[in-house]
Design a protein around this motif. Structure first.
Motif, mmCIF file in Angstrom:
data_model
loop_
_atom_site.group_PDB
_atom_site.id
_atom_site.type_symbol
_atom_site.label_atom_id
_atom_site.label_comp_id
_atom_site.label_asym_id
_atom_site.label_seq_id
_atom_site.Cartn_x
_atom_site.Cartn_y
_atom_site.Cartn_z
ATOM 1 N N PHE A 28 34.433 25.078 4.609
ATOM 2 C CA PHE A 28 33.563 23.984 4.199
ATOM 3 C C PHE A 28 32.965 23.279 5.411
ATOM 4 N N TYR A 29 31.633 23.296 5.478
ATOM 5 C CA TYR A 29 30.900 22.662 6.562
ATOM 6 C C TYR A 29 30.092 21.499 5.999
ATOM 7 N N LYS A 36 33.201 17.195 0.723
ATOM 8 C CA LYS A 36 33.975 18.436 0.874
ATOM 9 C C LYS A 36 35.286 18.356 0.089
ATOM 10 N N THR A 37 36.034 17.274 0.278
ATOM 11 C CA THR A 37 37.316 17.125 -0.414
ATOM 12 C C THR A 37 37.113 16.995 -1.916
ATOM 13 N N ASP A 75 42.503 20.407 6.697
ATOM 14 C CA ASP A 75 41.507 19.499 7.245
ATOM 15 C C ASP A 75 41.752 19.506 8.753
ATOM 16 N N GLU A 103 38.436 22.588 5.742
ATOM 17 C CA GLU A 103 37.424 21.617 6.147
ATOM 18 C C GLU A 103 37.400 21.564 7.671
ATOM 19 N N GLU A 120 28.152 25.293 2.937
ATOM 20 C CA GLU A 120 27.514 24.217 3.687
ATOM 21 C C GLU A 120 27.018 23.174 2.689
#
Length: 147
Positions: A28-29, A36-37, A75, A103, A120
């Motif tokens: 995840f960008y 993202k979370t 993360d 992440e 993305e």
């Protein structure tokens, strides 16, 4: 795959990602606060997790149970480089047959798995998000295998 969505559509976005994913490793960008979370929570729910999914910013990795295995949620925001990731044993997580959500994967440098899906996320001015899902192959790993 590329599409625009609002946060209310997160469940259908998660479904679409899982239908299109070609790997169990999703990277995840996106900027801080882009969602993202929140997306990982929806993906985990779709996969059957009943855990309280939260960002593992301080623990670095959270583990969630699902019916047929586990989800490892990383993360990496607080780590400095791939050496630090090696020190906490990330390679043991990356090379198993479980779901892996990462992440801030740019912190891994060249130490990415061989195959993964890149997600993305960008925040648009109107509050919606634009998501791009692509399949990637780590060519460095493939070349190393051939030698």
């Amino acid at each position: 795959m590329k599409f625009q969505y609002s946060i209310e559509d997160i469940e259908s976005v998660a479904t679409a990602i899982l239908e299109q994913a070609t790997s169990m490793t999703l990277l995840f960008y996106g900027e801080m606060g882009v969602g993202k979370t929140t997306l990982i929570k929806a993906l985990s729910k779709q996969l059957g997790s009943t855990s309280n999914v939260s960002s593992p910013t301080f623990s670095i990795v959270n583990e969630y149970e699902i019916k047929d295995g586990l989800i490892y949620h990383f993360d990496l925001y607080r780590i400095n480089d791939e050496e630090e990731a090696m020190n906490f044993g990330i390679e043991e997580y990356l090379f198993n047959d479980q779901w892996i959500f990462i992440e801030w994967p740019e912190k891994l440098g060249s130490f990415l798995p061989e195959k993964f899906n890149k997600i993305e996320i960008k925040l648009n001015l109107d509050g919606s998000r634009t998501l791009k899902l692509s399949t990637k192959t780590n060519l460095t790993k493939q070349k190393a295998k051939k030698q």
